[in-house]
Design a protein around this motif. Structure first.
Motif, PDB file in Angstrom:
ATOM      1  N   ASP A  88       0.853  -1.193   0.000  1.00  0.00           N
ATOM      2  CA  ASP A  88       0.000   0.000   0.000  1.00  0.00           C
ATOM      3  C   ASP A  88       0.884   1.237   0.000  1.00  0.00           C
ATOM      4  N   ARG A  89       0.314   2.322  -0.530  1.00  0.00           N
ATOM      5  CA  ARG A  89       1.048   3.581  -0.503  1.00  0.00           C
ATOM      6  C   ARG A  89       0.544   4.447   0.625  1.00  0.00           C
ATOM      7  N   GLN A  90       1.465   5.173   1.193  1.00  0.00           N
ATOM      8  CA  GLN A  90       1.091   6.223   2.117  1.00  0.00           C
ATOM      9  C   GLN A  90       0.387   7.294   1.304  1.00  0.00           C
ATOM     10  N   ASP A 105      -5.334  -1.405  -9.858  1.00  0.00           N
ATOM     11  CA  ASP A 105      -5.729  -1.509 -11.269  1.00  0.00           C
ATOM     12  C   ASP A 105      -4.731  -0.803 -12.171  1.00  0.00           C
ATOM     13  N   TYR A 106      -4.207   0.323 -11.685  1.00  0.00           N
ATOM     14  CA  TYR A 106      -3.321   1.055 -12.579  1.00  0.00           C
ATOM     15  C   TYR A 106      -2.018   0.315 -12.818  1.00  0.00           C
ATOM     16  N   ARG A 107      -1.579  -0.490 -11.848  1.00  0.00           N
ATOM     17  CA  ARG A 107      -0.367  -1.300 -12.061  1.00  0.00           C
ATOM     18  C   ARG A 107      -0.573  -2.206 -13.274  1.00  0.00           C
ATOM     19  N   ARG A 108      -1.786  -2.765 -13.356  1.00  0.00           N
ATOM     20  CA  ARG A 108      -2.075  -3.697 -14.453  1.00  0.00           C
ATOM     21  C   ARG A 108      -1.956  -2.966 -15.791  1.00  0.00           C
ATOM     22  N   VAL A 155       9.237  13.486 -23.520  1.00  0.00           N
ATOM     23  CA  VAL A 155       9.039  12.038 -23.682  1.00  0.00           C
ATOM     24  C   VAL A 155       7.789  11.590 -22.928  1.00  0.00           C
ATOM     25  N   ILE A 156       7.670  12.008 -21.676  1.00  0.00           N
ATOM     26  CA  ILE A 156       6.560  11.470 -20.877  1.00  0.00           C
ATOM     27  C   ILE A 156       5.218  12.059 -21.319  1.00  0.00           C
ATOM     28  N   LEU A 157       5.213  13.341 -21.730  1.00  0.00           N
ATOM     29  CA  LEU A 157       3.944  13.932 -22.181  1.00  0.00           C
ATOM     30  C   LEU A 157       3.476  13.288 -23.482  1.00  0.00           C
ATOM     31  N   THR A 277       4.010  12.298 -13.227  1.00  0.00           N
ATOM     32  CA  THR A 277       4.782  12.704 -12.045  1.00  0.00           C
ATOM     33  C   THR A 277       6.035  11.841 -11.907  1.00  0.00           C
ATOM     34  N   GLY A 278       5.844  10.509 -12.043  1.00  0.00           N
ATOM     35  CA  GLY A 278       6.973   9.592 -11.835  1.00  0.00           C
ATOM     36  C   GLY A 278       8.032   9.731 -12.903  1.00  0.00           C
ATOM     37  N   GLY A 279       7.613  10.099 -14.115  1.00  0.00           N
ATOM     38  CA  GLY A 279       8.561  10.088 -15.228  1.00  0.00           C
ATOM     39  C   GLY A 279       9.213  11.426 -15.500  1.00  0.00           C
ATOM     40  N   ASP A 281      10.797  13.992 -13.239  1.00  0.00           N
ATOM     41  CA  ASP A 281      12.021  14.453 -12.590  1.00  0.00           C
ATOM     42  C   ASP A 281      13.111  13.403 -12.470  1.00  0.00           C
ATOM     43  N   THR A 282      12.670  12.149 -12.411  1.00  0.00           N
ATOM     44  CA  THR A 282      13.603  11.076 -12.081  1.00  0.00           C
ATOM     45  C   THR A 282      14.770  10.978 -13.069  1.00  0.00           C
ATOM     46  N   THR A 283      14.438  10.917 -14.367  1.00  0.00           N
ATOM     47  CA  THR A 283      15.538  10.762 -15.335  1.00  0.00           C
ATOM     48  C   THR A 283      16.349  12.061 -15.422  1.00  0.00           C
ATOM     49  N   PRO A 348       7.105   6.137   0.098  1.00  0.00           N
ATOM     50  CA  PRO A 348       6.702   5.448   1.319  1.00  0.00           C
ATOM     51  C   PRO A 348       5.588   4.436   1.071  1.00  0.00           C
ATOM     52  N   ARG A 349       5.718   3.299   1.717  1.00  0.00           N
ATOM     53  CA  ARG A 349       4.646   2.287   1.685  1.00  0.00           C
ATOM     54  C   ARG A 349       3.939   2.314   3.036  1.00  0.00           C
ATOM     55  N   SER A 350       2.865   1.560   3.099  1.00  0.00           N
ATOM     56  CA  SER A 350       2.125   1.480   4.353  1.00  0.00           C
ATOM     57  C   SER A 350       1.699   0.022   4.538  1.00  0.00           C
ATOM     58  N   ARG A 413       5.883  -5.537  -5.664  1.00  0.00           N
ATOM     59  CA  ARG A 413       4.724  -5.159  -6.490  1.00  0.00           C
ATOM     60  C   ARG A 413       4.677  -3.691  -6.851  1.00  0.00           C
ATOM     61  N   ARG A 414       5.234  -2.836  -6.034  1.00  0.00           N
ATOM     62  CA  ARG A 414       5.150  -1.408  -6.304  1.00  0.00           C
ATOM     63  C   ARG A 414       6.435  -0.850  -6.894  1.00  0.00           C
ATOM     64  N   ALA A 415       7.304  -1.745  -7.366  1.00  0.00           N
ATOM     65  CA  ALA A 415       8.549  -1.268  -7.996  1.00  0.00           C
ATOM     66  C   ALA A 415       8.190  -0.396  -9.190  1.00  0.00           C
ATOM     67  N   CYS A 416       9.138   0.437  -9.594  1.00  0.00           N
ATOM     68  CA  CYS A 416       8.892   1.430 -10.642  1.00  0.00           C
ATOM     69  C   CYS A 416       8.396   0.788 -11.948  1.00  0.00           C
ATOM     70  N   PRO A 417       7.204   1.153 -12.409  1.00  0.00           N
ATOM     71  CA  PRO A 417       6.708   0.597 -13.672  1.00  0.00           C
ATOM     72  C   PRO A 417       7.357   1.257 -14.887  1.00  0.00           C
TER      73      PRO A 417
HETATM   74  C1  HEM Z   1      15.986   6.602 -13.370  1.00  0.00           C
HETATM   75  C2  HEM Z   1      14.727   6.925 -13.286  1.00  0.00           C
HETATM   76  C3  HEM Z   1      13.770   6.380 -12.259  1.00  0.00           C
HETATM   77  C4  HEM Z   1      14.014   5.882 -11.016  1.00  0.00           C
HETATM   78  C5  HEM Z   1      15.362   5.703 -10.313  1.00  0.00           C
HETATM   79  C6  HEM Z   1      12.735   5.519 -10.447  1.00  0.00           C
HETATM   80  C7  HEM Z   1      12.575   4.971  -9.191  1.00  0.00           C
HETATM   81  C8  HEM Z   1      11.350   4.686  -8.625  1.00  0.00           C
HETATM   82  C9  HEM Z   1      11.168   4.188  -7.295  1.00  0.00           C
HETATM   83  C10 HEM Z   1      12.292   3.881  -6.304  1.00  0.00           C
HETATM   84  C11 HEM Z   1       9.844   4.042  -7.090  1.00  0.00           C
HETATM   85  C12 HEM Z   1       9.163   3.533  -5.806  1.00  0.00           C
HETATM   86  C13 HEM Z   1       9.094   2.042  -5.894  1.00  0.00           C
HETATM   87  C14 HEM Z   1       8.726   1.346  -4.626  1.00  0.00           C
HETATM   88  O1  HEM Z   1       7.844   1.780  -3.885  1.00  0.00           O
HETATM   89  O2  HEM Z   1       9.338   0.302  -4.381  1.00  0.00           O
HETATM   90  C15 HEM Z   1       9.166   4.442  -8.305  1.00  0.00           C
HETATM   91  C16 HEM Z   1       7.799   4.441  -8.478  1.00  0.00           C
HETATM   92  C17 HEM Z   1       7.177   4.862  -9.632  1.00  0.00           C
HETATM   93  N1  HEM Z   1       7.772   5.243 -10.807  1.00  0.00           N
HETATM   94 FE1  HEM Z   1       9.751   5.418 -11.137  1.00  0.00          FE
HETATM   95  N2  HEM Z   1      11.753   5.794 -11.355  1.00  0.00           N
HETATM   96  C18 HEM Z   1      12.330   6.314 -12.479  1.00  0.00           C
HETATM   97  C19 HEM Z   1      11.694   6.698 -13.639  1.00  0.00           C
HETATM   98  C20 HEM Z   1      10.355   6.587 -13.886  1.00  0.00           C
HETATM   99  C21 HEM Z   1       9.708   6.871 -15.145  1.00  0.00           C
HETATM  100  C22 HEM Z   1      10.428   7.332 -16.427  1.00  0.00           C
HETATM  101  C23 HEM Z   1       8.367   6.667 -14.977  1.00  0.00           C
HETATM  102  C24 HEM Z   1       7.236   6.798 -15.967  1.00  0.00           C
HETATM  103  C25 HEM Z   1       7.339   6.457 -17.229  1.00  0.00           C
HETATM  104  C26 HEM Z   1       8.179   6.253 -13.595  1.00  0.00           C
HETATM  105  C27 HEM Z   1       6.961   5.966 -13.027  1.00  0.00           C
HETATM  106  C28 HEM Z   1       6.795   5.558 -11.716  1.00  0.00           C
HETATM  107  C29 HEM Z   1       5.489   5.359 -11.102  1.00  0.00           C
HETATM  108  C30 HEM Z   1       4.129   5.589 -11.768  1.00  0.00           C
HETATM  109  C31 HEM Z   1       5.736   4.928  -9.796  1.00  0.00           C
HETATM  110  C32 HEM Z   1       4.685   4.581  -8.735  1.00  0.00           C
HETATM  111  C33 HEM Z   1       4.399   3.115  -8.816  1.00  0.00           C
HETATM  112  C34 HEM Z   1       3.383   2.640  -7.810  1.00  0.00           C
HETATM  113  O3  HEM Z   1       3.030   3.371  -6.903  1.00  0.00           O
HETATM  114  O4  HEM Z   1       2.921   1.507  -7.963  1.00  0.00           O
HETATM  115  N3  HEM Z   1       9.398   6.203 -12.977  1.00  0.00           N
HETATM  116  N4  HEM Z   1      10.104   4.821  -9.229  1.00  0.00           N
END
Ligand code: HEM
Length: 492
Positions: A88-90, A105-108, A155-157, A277-279, A281-283, A348-350, A413-417
């Motif tokens: 679960d997510r916080q 569902d969104y993971r799927r 890229v993400i947009l 959001t996830g895609g 800032d990370t890269t 964070p997970r919960s 299960r919640r690793a980065c998709p």
């Molecule tokens: C080098 C780049 C990236 C790193 C290091 C990274 C790392 C992570 C980590 C550590 C998490 C949390 C996982 C967990 O709770 O175990 C996460 C979640 C997530 N990431 Fe990434 N991420 C990256 C790029 C991206 C990109 C490019 C996308 C989108 C295309 C993305 C989408 C997401 C999403 C949607 C989640 C939430 C997943 C969930 O809650 O089930 N990430 N990421």
């Protein structure tokens, strides 16, 4: 006051101990001693002080129980093997939109579209954006970080919404920046004041000290509007019959012409919002760190450029298919992910229910952080962990240190998709930069040694960045301009 708070320390009811950790003060817990900056380092230190080799510590902040997983082995035990409890997510404090239900569902949906095979269909987009990046760097190298940010946003947009970014000042690009800032703030430890003292929920917004509640509402609104604006863009494009193909349009405008339920639309809105959001800032963070480490390590940079020149030559720019043939470039990317851990505590997970591990009790509903930074800086696994050394990942496979990608993207299960999209985005930017530019320092060594030690510091947030630094980009050969301009002419 809620029973959760009164009984916050289950040790009173139950003989099983919680994982050890700093006790702090009654009611406040470690609120006063909790560092404000790079607290993952403190968690690693507390691990050495308290954890009895379990790889786990626990403490509370204002009654909120926090568990930190400091070792890879414990991450495997809890996050990989007990996914039903630790996935679960916080949520945001006072979150009105229940998050965890949708997330299943969104993971799927995300897995279907972004697994390793499907992700290759975005390679061409990523190669094109890399050429745009190089051209911008030729013209205004001093704006390198805006150009890198544009790459990720574009890229993400495009993937999530079919939206084309035309400039660095694009209005949707601006949203990503603000959205990440808010998500990071909302998820930081100690922010759950409202959760810890539920009575605060009933304080009127105008009451002095109720600022936190107002902020939480604003955060929720901002994150929601961040998803809604691009979502509405797709809907308009669909209505006008000109939507280009994207993750959102695939579900909002199914090929079989069926109508879309409100439930599915809501799911798509949230899923694309999470990708956005996830895609974003990370890269950007990885590529920025790469730029700094190249500026600081010219010998490593030269070795990588020599590999690129050998494999690709001087007549073309790198392509995604070159990845396999560039092991040293790959080792630099792995080391960048390790050394400059992008998401030091993951998200964070919960805990969905109570659990027990190694005789320790893990209460239901507590916050769980995987200390990815600690795992990637464990000196028993990565000797001399503060040193940037790509050779860790070279040579015979069985002698190499473990691949940091197994941790940097989270576990279970919640690793980065978005991992495969992210890896491709990072590779094509890194290889393209190395092929065309020399990356040099824009500051003196003295600045790092003493006067400005912040040059190699990281920001404290869910996505951590190198603190601002100056660098210089110099084209490697005079033909580079023509090479880049010809490549650009081919794609437009
Ligand atoms: C080098 C780049 C990236 C790193 C290091 C990274 C790392 C992570 C980590 C550590 C998490 C949390 C996982 C967990 O709770 O175990 C996460 C979640 C997530 N990431 Fe990434 N991420 C990256 C790029 C991206 C990109 C490019 C996308 C989108 C295309 C993305 C989408 C997401 C999403 C949607 C989640 C939430 C997943 C969930 O809650 O089930 N990430 N990421």
């Amino acid at each position: 006051m809620s029973s959760q708070f009164l009984l916050s320390d289950p040790i009173r009811r139950d003989r099983r101990p919680l994982p050890s950790g700093p006790k702090g003060l009654p009611l406040l817990g470690v609120a006063l001693e909790h560092p404000k900056q790079e607290f993952w380092k403190a968690y690693a230190r507390w691990g050495k002080e308290y954890d009895n080799n379990s790889g786990l510590i626990s403490f509370h902040i204002l009654g909120r129980r926090i568990i930190v997983i400091n070792s890879r082995q414990m991450a495997e035990t809890l996050l990989d093997n007990r996914g039903a409890i630790y996935s679960d997510r916080q949520t945001l404090p006072n979150d009105v939109r229940s998050y965890n239900d949708r997330l299943r569902d969104y993971r799927r949906l995300m897995h279907q579209d972004f697994n390793s095979r499907e992700s290759t269909k975005y390679w061409q987009l990523q190669e094109h954006e890399a050429i745009v990046l190089l051209k911008s760097l030729l013209d205004t190298p001093e704006n390198i970080f805006e150009h890198i940010r544009r790459f990720s946003g574009a890229v993400i947009l495009k993937i999530a919404y079919g939206y084309e970014v035309k400039s660095e000042h694009d209005r949707l690009m601006a949203l990503t920046k603000e959205g990440m800032r808010v998500a990071s703030l909302a998820a930081a430890p100690g922010r759950w004041l409202v959760d810890s003292f539920p009575i605060l929920r009933y304080i009127p917004r105008w009451f002095p000290g109720a600022g936190f509640k107002r902020k939480a509402e604003r955060w929720g609104e901002l994150l929601y509007s961040q998803s809604l604006i691009p979502h509405n863009f797709v809907k308009k494009e669909i209505a006008a019959g000109k939507a280009s193909s994207s993750f959102s349009s695939k579900y909002l405008c199914p090929e079989n012409g069926e109508s879309v339920s409100a439930e599915l639309e809501d799911l798509v809105l949230w899923t694309s919002g999470a990708l956005f959001t996830g895609g974003s800032d990370t890269t950007v963070s990885v590529v920025q760190t790469f730029v700094l480490v190249m500026a600081l390590n010219p010998d490593i940079q030269r070795l990588a450029q020599a590999e690129i020149d050998r494999v690709i030559g001087h007549d073309r720019l790198p392509k995604m298919t070159d990845c396999e043939d560039l092991p040293y470039v790959g080792a630099i990317i792995k080391e960048t992910l390790r050394w400059g851990t992008v998401s030091p505590l993951g998200l964070p997970r919960s805990t969905a229910r109570e659990d027990e591990v190694m005789g320790y009790k893990i209460p239901k509903g507590c916050v769980v952080f995987a200390n990815i930074w600690a795992m990637l800086h464990d000196e028993s696994v990565y000797p001399d962990p503060e040193k940037f050394n790509p050779s860790r990942f070279m040579g015979e496979k069985q002698l190499q240190q473990p691949d940091p990608r197994e941790l940097a993207f989270g576990r279970g299960r919640r690793a980065c998709p978005g991992q495969f999209i992210a890896e491709a985005s990072v590779f094509i930017q890194v290889a393209s930069l190395l092929a065309t530019f020399d990356i040099r320092k824009g500051f003196d060594d003295d600045d790092i040694q003493s006067t400005k030690p912040h040059i190699i510091g990281f920001t404290t947030a869910i996505v951590s960045f190198m603190k601002p630094f100056k660098c210089k980009l110099v084209p490697r050969r005079k033909e580079i301009r023509t090479l880049i301009e010809d490549a650009l002419a081919e794609i437009i």
